[in-house]
Scaffold this active site. Structure first.
Site, PDB file in Angstrom:
ATOM      1  N   LYS A 294       4.810   0.627  10.977  1.00  0.00           N
ATOM      2  CA  LYS A 294       4.724   1.918  10.295  1.00  0.00           C
ATOM      3  C   LYS A 294       4.374   3.033  11.278  1.00  0.00           C
ATOM      4  O   LYS A 294       4.901   4.150  11.183  1.00  0.00           O
ATOM      5  CB  LYS A 294       3.674   1.862   9.178  1.00  0.00           C
ATOM      6  CG  LYS A 294       4.137   1.172   7.920  1.00  0.00           C
ATOM      7  CD  LYS A 294       3.088   1.283   6.834  1.00  0.00           C
ATOM      8  CE  LYS A 294       3.533   0.580   5.564  1.00  0.00           C
ATOM      9  NZ  LYS A 294       2.497   0.676   4.500  1.00  0.00           N
TER      10      LYS A 294
ATOM     11  N   GLU B 276       0.852  -1.182   0.000  1.00  0.00           N
ATOM     12  CA  GLU B 276       0.000   0.000   0.000  1.00  0.00           C
ATOM     13  C   GLU B 276       0.892   1.238   0.000  1.00  0.00           C
ATOM     14  O   GLU B 276       1.792   1.340   0.836  1.00  0.00           O
ATOM     15  CB  GLU B 276      -0.905  -0.005   1.230  1.00  0.00           C
ATOM     16  CG  GLU B 276      -1.898   1.147   1.259  1.00  0.00           C
ATOM     17  CD  GLU B 276      -2.790   1.117   2.480  1.00  0.00           C
ATOM     18  OE1 GLU B 276      -3.593   2.051   2.659  1.00  0.00           O
ATOM     19  OE2 GLU B 276      -2.676   0.151   3.272  1.00  0.00           O
TER      20      GLU B 276
ATOM     21  N   ARG C 167       6.113 -13.399   9.157  1.00  0.00           N
ATOM     22  CA  ARG C 167       6.712 -12.113   8.845  1.00  0.00           C
ATOM     23  C   ARG C 167       8.071 -12.008   9.519  1.00  0.00           C
ATOM     24  O   ARG C 167       8.430 -12.810  10.393  1.00  0.00           O
ATOM     25  CB  ARG C 167       5.799 -10.979   9.316  1.00  0.00           C
ATOM     26  CG  ARG C 167       5.630 -10.893  10.814  1.00  0.00           C
ATOM     27  CD  ARG C 167       4.588  -9.856  11.188  1.00  0.00           C
ATOM     28  NE  ARG C 167       4.915  -8.551  10.647  1.00  0.00           N
ATOM     29  CZ  ARG C 167       4.054  -7.536  10.572  1.00  0.00           C
ATOM     30  NH1 ARG C 167       2.811  -7.694  11.010  1.00  0.00           N
ATOM     31  NH2 ARG C 167       4.418  -6.381  10.080  1.00  0.00           N
TER      32      ARG C 167
END
Length: 1001
Positions: free
Chosen positions: A461, A166, A451
């Protein structure tokens, strides 16, 4: 309500998206599933959420980094840059498609292919998707649910993956793992398969097979958080991470109507330079498919599987239920199809404010999976989109757009991280309905993996934004940040990032990786590729009193093991600079603090002493010029000895042991050095305090002014700055140069790269990593838990900035554990020796290494498998006192586990002519005695050398072991002035029987 197999009316505009593929002549008859046999959502019993499936952790095979092919398309092996071991994802793809991956590491010796659990994929059942061996060349036209299920094993083209970030922030190291693996999986599956003719698909280039395809897609469905700045940075980062892996697919796209990569505006005949990259075709955006997604939503409404809801977010959460209680249906769930169509059209037309309506899937409010309880598919947002402007005011949710975009582009395998595992049923639900509605022709499969989590950093983030906004760092590209732009600016090579990802492997097991592993990968790559150079971080002037002042040029290699990198010129003249830490001032403060004697093992310059300037001359310090106030040395007046030029030692004179680096004073360039360290002092920042910023390392940056570098460094830097300045917009984006492409090993200081703030008149170098892992060495003895907070930065610098350290080591060198001190060389006695039953060249020995248990009682002898058959008679082995390496990881050799290694001298010849002699230890030396190195601190061996980095320790030590002309075993200590040290026992040196000047193995 069961949806019909096609739209019931003409309310939805028919449009077929996605790649058009040649249909084969073979067809498959599918069994139509009775609708009565399909349980309705309401008939599914409410069960507790199933536990997460855990796969066996991938066996990580650690090998040297692969040699990179200039272009994988020019090679017979399309995966030259791939070094992943087989993992559960490649096994799933292989088992479900019949395609065989190529280029993976061979781990047959550590895993059993006959046992599913050995590869860790037995708990991801391919039978859910139509069986384990679907044909790759069949097509079916059945428009039923069985058709949708069968599509997953029917692959008519290359394996196709994608990387879909994104554009709402900068990529970080967690994304690097996803980038590396998605591209690697695509390249691992050749297309056409080696068993098929090249006429089948047109993917053959230069006689080799082109791998599968990886798409680059921007998931731009949230206009409130996205920005064109993020788009540019993401594309730049992906290009950089994949730099050196072969270029990409764009140069070799076939004419198969755009192939799988042609869907949604991905035409490949004329790809804009901004779209050029390692991905297949042009850059794709989810917003390219907004029209089809709107049609898909209409299809679900008309099928009775979606409705327009008016519940607020708070009410929706309340109605949703919990993990232990079912949800409650919305009062608007049973609206008529016509009313839902009208409301959704009005939403599209912008007639309602934000948040007033949503479109929800009608699935099952009692599902044990909360994601299946009528999830939201569309919401209203009256915001301008960075790509589509104001064309839309309704935007799809990720769970809806993701499978549709994958299907449009022909993605065969959607590889996601584990947080999407519970979303997979919704992914499948959407994708299958798109196929049934004939809106797409490809049914992708989602597979999840763990991950990346790193110690001593944050990858959230939200937290990264806070670091920037609160000015804890200078920006997104601050070299301490874990962002791709940050580590690129610091000087980490992209090949080191890929090597790190490969070594971490792929599994479903969460793990917290030590940041030091990434640093080790950087050291490994930089050591191989970086030119060497002299840089003096804390200069002390040396004046050679018997030099006439004329400059003399020395041609020295840029890399001791890479002659292809050429040479550099190092001028030598009357004045030079040396490191302050290379001079120990016996008459100054540090000498008084040390009792007027040099530190143990100090071999560098002393008042009245001699030292060699590397590549140049031996000098003697005759006089020390001091500061009148501080009494600190400001200049050394020295005499050089011309007969010692370039390493020569006059006959009859003792060889000078100390060797130091230097920089000629009149030709040097001053610069700044930014000494970066880890941004956090805790393994898991914020775990104890709740605020991760309290664990920020206040000394994560030290600025060193007045550093001097040799002229070749300044010339290279100025050339690089000019190259970057002249880089034109018309050039390929994949060829973009970066300041950090210029990197060096500043000898005895670390690895450094040119910073992007550099100018011709103000050069700045960033320390990428130290020569060794000083962080773990400094804190290995600290007590406490795994998240122990470190109060002070480790002493990683040779000198402190702004003042001299008092006491010890000529300025205080870091307490780095030398390679030689990490290995366990012990005395042992061979008790018995016999042939190996399955290998003629091997023998099996029983060895007493003096091992004892926790009570001090002797343990069983060690078993050693050695390649000595035919080299040494058996009767000469038994009762022989030998040198053995005892802390290597045990290894099986033809079915017998070897728990130690015997050290022997060899004359270097091959075959039957080779002469091998075990190293001799005096018989009085007790078994188990730890051997030492002359004039070196006692060894502190690792418990076990088993990691990749630890195994490298032994490789480096072994390469420096030799038998000298006197038959003594020696070690060339390149870390300390290239001193040759004997290997000693309590009864004298270790020797070879008769071999001289030869290697040790």
């Amino acid at each position: 309500m069961n949806p019909p197999s096609s739209p019931p009316s003409s309310l939805i505009r028919r449009r077929r998206y996605g790649p058009r593929r040649r249909m084969t002549t073979t067809t498959t008859t599918t069994t139509t599933m009775s609708r009565a046999s399909s349980p309705s959502p309401s008939s599914i019993p409410l069960l507790p959420p199933p536990p997460l499936l855990h796969l066996l952790l991938l066996v990580i095979v650690v090998l040297p980094p692969p040699m990179m092919s200039p272009s994988f398309m020019k090679s017979n092996n399309a995966v030259d840059a791939l070094a992943y071991a087989p993992n559960f994802i490649t096994k799933i793809i292989e088992r479900s498609t019949g395609l065989t991956p190529v280029g993976l590491l061979d781990v047959s010796s550590t895993t059993s292919s006959s046992s599913p659990t050995a590869t860790g994929y037995d708990n991801d059942d391919d039978d859910d998707y139509g069986g384990g061996g679907g044909s790759t060349s069949t097509t079916t036209t059945a428009d039923t649910n069985s058709y949708a299920v069968g599509m997953r094993t029917m692959i008519n083209g290359p394996i196709t993956t994608r990387f879909p970030p994104e554009p709402n922030g900068y990529l970080h190291l967690g994304h690097a793992k996803a980038v590396s693996f998605n591209f690697a999986v695509a390249r691992a599956f050749p297309y056409p398969p080696p068993s098929t003719s090249s006429a089948a698909g047109g993917g053959v280039v230069g006689g080799g097979y082109l791998g599968g395809r990886c798409h680059m897609r921007l998931d731009d469905t949230n206009p409130s958080k996205e920005d064109e700045e993020y788009v540019r940075s993401i594309l730049e980062d992906v290009r950089w991470i994949q730099r050196g892996t072969g270029g990409g697919w764009n140069a070799v796209i076939d004419d198969d109507e755009g192939g799988r990569g042609g869907g949604g505006g991905g035409e490949t005949d004329d790809i804009a330079d901004d779209d050029t990259g390692p991905w297949y075709g042009g850059v794709k955006k989810t917003s390219d498919y907004f029209s089809l997604m709107y049609d898909a939503a209409m299809y679900l409404i008309e099928s009775g599987e979606a409705y327009v809801d008016e519940l607020s977010p708070e009410q929706m959460r309340e109605y949703r239920g919990t993990l232990t209680s079912p949800g409650v249906s919305s009062p608007y769930r049973d609206r008529s199809i016509s009313e839902n169509v009208e409301l959704f059209r009005n939403m599209r037309a912008g007639m309602y404010p934000d948040g007033s309506y949503t479109l929800r899937a009608k699935i099952d409010m009692s599902s044990p999976n909360l994601n299946m309880r009528d999830p939201v598919l569309y919401r209203i947002k009256h915001e301008s989109h960075q790509a589509t402007g104001d064309a839309w005011c309704v935007y799809p949710m990720y769970d809806f757009s993701h499978p549709i975009a994958d299907a449009i582009e022909g993605i065969t395998h959607s590889l996601c991280t584990l947080e999407f595992e519970d979303h997979r049923p919704l992914y499948d639900w959407v994708a299958e309905r798109m196929v049934r509605g004939n809106l797409v022709k490809c049914l992708p499969r989602q597979i999840e993996f763990s991950r990346l989590n790193l110690k001593y950093t944050v990858l959230s983030k939200r937290k990264l934004i806070r670091l920037v906004e609160e000015n804890h760092v200078s920006g997104w590209d601050d070299p301490r940040m874990p962002t791709i732009s940050g580590i690129r600016r610091r000087g980490f090579p992209p090949s080191a990032i890929r090597l790190f990802c490969e070594r971490m492997g792929i599994s479903k097991s969460d793990s917290n990786i030590d940041f030091g592993i990434l640093e080790d990968c950087a050291r490994e790559v930089l050591d191989e590729d970086c030119s060497r150079a002299f840089a003096i971080l804390n200069p002390l002037k040396v004046t050679v009193t018997n030099c006439d002042g004329e400059l003399e040029n020395f041609e020295v290699p840029r890399h001791p093991k890479r002659p292809d990198l050429g040479h550099r010129v190092a001028p030598f003249g009357k004045s030079a600079y040396i490191e302050r830490s290379d001079f120990f001032d016996l008459d100054g403060p540090e000498g008084r603090d040390n009792g007027g004697v040099p530190p143990a093992g100090f071999k560098r310059l002393l008042p009245g002493g001699r030292v060699r300037l590397k590549y140049a001359y031996v000098i003697r310090c005759d006089e020390v010029v001091r500061d009148a106030i501080t009494n600190e040395p400001t200049e050394l007046l020295c005499t050089m000895f011309p007969e010692t030029r370039s390493g020569a030692t006059p006959e009859g004179e003792a060889r000078v042991k100390g060797i130091i680096q230097w920089v000629e004073a009149s030709t040097c360039t001053k610069c700044r050095v930014m000494q970066y360290d880890r941004l956090f002092v805790a393994e898991e920042p914020g775990r104890e305090s709740g605020d991760f910023t309290t664990d920020i390392n206040k000394e994560s940056l030290r600025v060193v002014e007045g550093v001097v570098v040799e002229p070749s460094v300044a010339k290279d830097a100025i050339d690089m700055i000019a190259r970057i300045r002249n880089y034109g917009t018309g050039k390929k984006s994949v060829d973009k140069p970066y300041h950090a492409d210029l990197a060096y090993q500043f000898e005895r200081s670390g690895y450094f790269a040119l910073d992007s703030s550099s100018t011709e008149s103000d050069l700045v170098f960033n320390r990428v990593v130290t020569l060794k892992d000083t962080w773990n060495a400094a804190f290995s003895s600290m007590e406490g838990g795994n998240n122990k907070k470190v109060d002070h930065q480790p002493k990683i610098d040779q000198v402190e900035i702004g003042k001299q350290k008092s006491g010890g080591g000529g300025g205080g060198q870091a307490a780095i554990l030398d390679d030689a001190r990490r290995i366990a060389l012990r005395a042992g006695t061979i008790l018995e020796a016999r042939p190996h039953p399955e290998a003629e060249s091997l023998i099996i020995c029983k060895l007493d290494c003096g091992d004892v248990d926790e009570h001090g009682q002797p343990t069983e002898p060690r078993t050693v498998v050695a390649g000595l058959a035919g080299k040494i008679p058996y009767d000469e082995l038994v009762n022989r006192k030998v040198v053995c390496l005892t802390n290597l990881k045990p290894a099986k050799m033809r079915g017998v586990e070897s728990t130690a290694m015997l050290l022997a001298a060899s004359d270097g010849r091959e075959g039957d002519d080779e002469i091998v002699q075990l190293l001799d230890v005096p018989t009085s030396v007790p078994n188990g005695e730890l051997l030492s190195f002359e004039d070196m601190e006692p060894c502190e061996p690792d418990a076990m050398l088993k990691s990749k980095g630890a195994l490298k320790v032994w490789d480096r030590v072994k390469a420096r072991l030799r038998v000298n002309e006197n038959g003594e075993v020696t070690y060339l200590d390149e870390d300390h002035d290239a001193v040759v040290r004997k290997i000693l026992t309590s009864a004298g040196p270790v020797k070879a029987k008769s071999l001289r000047d030869c290697m040790i193995g």
